[in-house]
Write a protein that holds these residues in place. Sequence first.
Motif, PDB file in Angstrom:
ATOM      1  N   UNK A 251       0.856  -1.189   0.000  1.00 27.61           N
ATOM      2  CA  UNK A 251       0.000   0.000   0.000  1.00 27.61           C
ATOM      3  C   UNK A 251       0.890   1.236   0.000  1.00 27.61           C
ATOM      4  N   UNK A 252       0.698   2.119  -0.975  1.00 27.42           N
ATOM      5  CA  UNK A 252       1.425   3.381  -1.031  1.00 27.42           C
ATOM      6  C   UNK A 252       0.505   4.469  -0.495  1.00 27.42           C
ATOM      7  N   UNK A 253       0.815   4.971   0.690  1.00 32.14           N
ATOM      8  CA  UNK A 253       0.033   6.034   1.316  1.00 32.14           C
ATOM      9  C   UNK A 253       0.686   7.371   0.976  1.00 32.14           C
ATOM     10  N   UNK A 254      -0.130   8.349   0.571  1.00 32.70           N
ATOM     11  CA  UNK A 254       0.397   9.653   0.178  1.00 32.70           C
ATOM     12  C   UNK A 254      -0.020  10.700   1.203  1.00 32.70           C
ATOM     13  N   UNK A 255       0.971  11.447   1.683  1.00 35.87           N
ATOM     14  CA  UNK A 255       0.691  12.516   2.637  1.00 35.87           C
ATOM     15  C   UNK A 255       1.837  12.681   3.604  1.00 35.87           C
ATOM     16  N   UNK A 256       1.758  13.696   4.484  1.00 33.05           N
ATOM     17  CA  UNK A 256       2.792  13.879   5.500  1.00 33.05           C
ATOM     18  C   UNK A 256       2.905  12.635   6.377  1.00 33.05           C
ATOM     19  N   UNK A 257       4.124  12.161   6.566  1.00 34.78           N
ATOM     20  CA  UNK A 257       4.308  10.897   7.277  1.00 34.78           C
ATOM     21  C   UNK A 257       3.746  10.946   8.694  1.00 34.78           C
ATOM     22  N   UNK A 258       3.918  12.076   9.382  1.00 37.65           N
ATOM     23  CA  UNK A 258       3.397  12.159  10.746  1.00 37.65           C
ATOM     24  C   UNK A 258       1.881  11.982  10.773  1.00 37.65           C
ATOM     25  N   UNK A 259       1.197  12.575   9.797  1.00 38.92           N
ATOM     26  CA  UNK A 259      -0.259  12.459   9.744  1.00 38.92           C
ATOM     27  C   UNK A 259      -0.682  11.030   9.413  1.00 38.92           C
ATOM     28  N   UNK A 260      -0.020  10.436   8.436  1.00 36.41           N
ATOM     29  CA  UNK A 260      -0.394   9.081   8.016  1.00 36.41           C
ATOM     30  C   UNK A 260      -0.140   8.081   9.137  1.00 36.41           C
ATOM     31  N   UNK A 261       1.029   8.173   9.765  1.00 32.10           N
ATOM     32  CA  UNK A 261       1.360   7.208  10.815  1.00 32.10           C
ATOM     33  C   UNK A 261       0.455   7.405  12.031  1.00 32.10           C
ATOM     34  N   UNK A 262       0.131   8.644  12.358  1.00 37.07           N
ATOM     35  CA  UNK A 262      -0.797   8.885  13.465  1.00 37.07           C
ATOM     36  C   UNK A 262      -2.152   8.265  13.172  1.00 37.07           C
ATOM     37  N   UNK A 263      -2.598   8.389  11.930  1.00 40.22           N
ATOM     38  CA  UNK A 263      -3.877   7.777  11.566  1.00 40.22           C
ATOM     39  C   UNK A 263      -3.820   6.263  11.682  1.00 40.22           C
ATOM     40  N   UNK A 264      -2.730   5.668  11.226  1.00 36.73           N
ATOM     41  CA  UNK A 264      -2.584   4.217  11.342  1.00 36.73           C
ATOM     42  C   UNK A 264      -2.627   3.794  12.810  1.00 36.73           C
TER      43      UNK A 264
END
Length: 222
Positions: free
Chosen positions: A113-126
């Motif tokens: 899965x290629x997630x696009x966006x600021x890493x801090x935001x994506x990882x926080x969501x995960x």
Amino acid sequence: MDPETQWRDVDSYLVAETVAEDDALVAARASAREHGLPPIEVAPNQGAFLSFLAQVAGARRVLELGTLAGYSTIWLARAVGPHGHVTTVELDPRHAEVARQNLDRAGVAAHVDVEVGPALDVVARLADTGVEPYDLVFLDADKASMPAYLDLAMRLVRPGSVIVGDNVVRGGGVADPGSPDPGVQGVRGFLHAIGTDPRLEGTALQTVGSKGWDGFAVARVR
């Protein structure tokens, strides 16, 4: 011969002797240049090193921050195998599209899965959605945010998980406590956390080669 030329020559020799870089990996590196992406992907022998770490850890789920053209992602996806899964996070949508093409060419797109966006935001969501823990986390995004990435990663791992930080030597700059470089200060905070967090055990190693003078940090969750 100057040291940097010698480093590159030795890397070329080591890769030729020990690394089985197939057409898909070569094409992934070439595509980065063709699309004007910066030449900052891991070297072939470093990609093989990441693959070995994932296999030694028995990793089936991998989180990568910093996809670029997907070169290291291919190594990691092959390491976890077709029944494993890689989530990779890329800030730039254009880079992510190049990566998707490379992953498809390499035959691993179905389990990445290629997630696009600021890493801090994506990882926080995960972390907030309570995803299944990751067995290996590869931190290769902006260095100023390394301590924050580590904090979030600790919400997404389990005992025995491995966390790898790339580019931690910064051409020697990491040894300077007064450096004005945010990347240096971010790496220093990251390394301090690895050395002082009782949940982690780890170390850092300098490297020289085709990527210059740099290094990796590797930690294991207790």
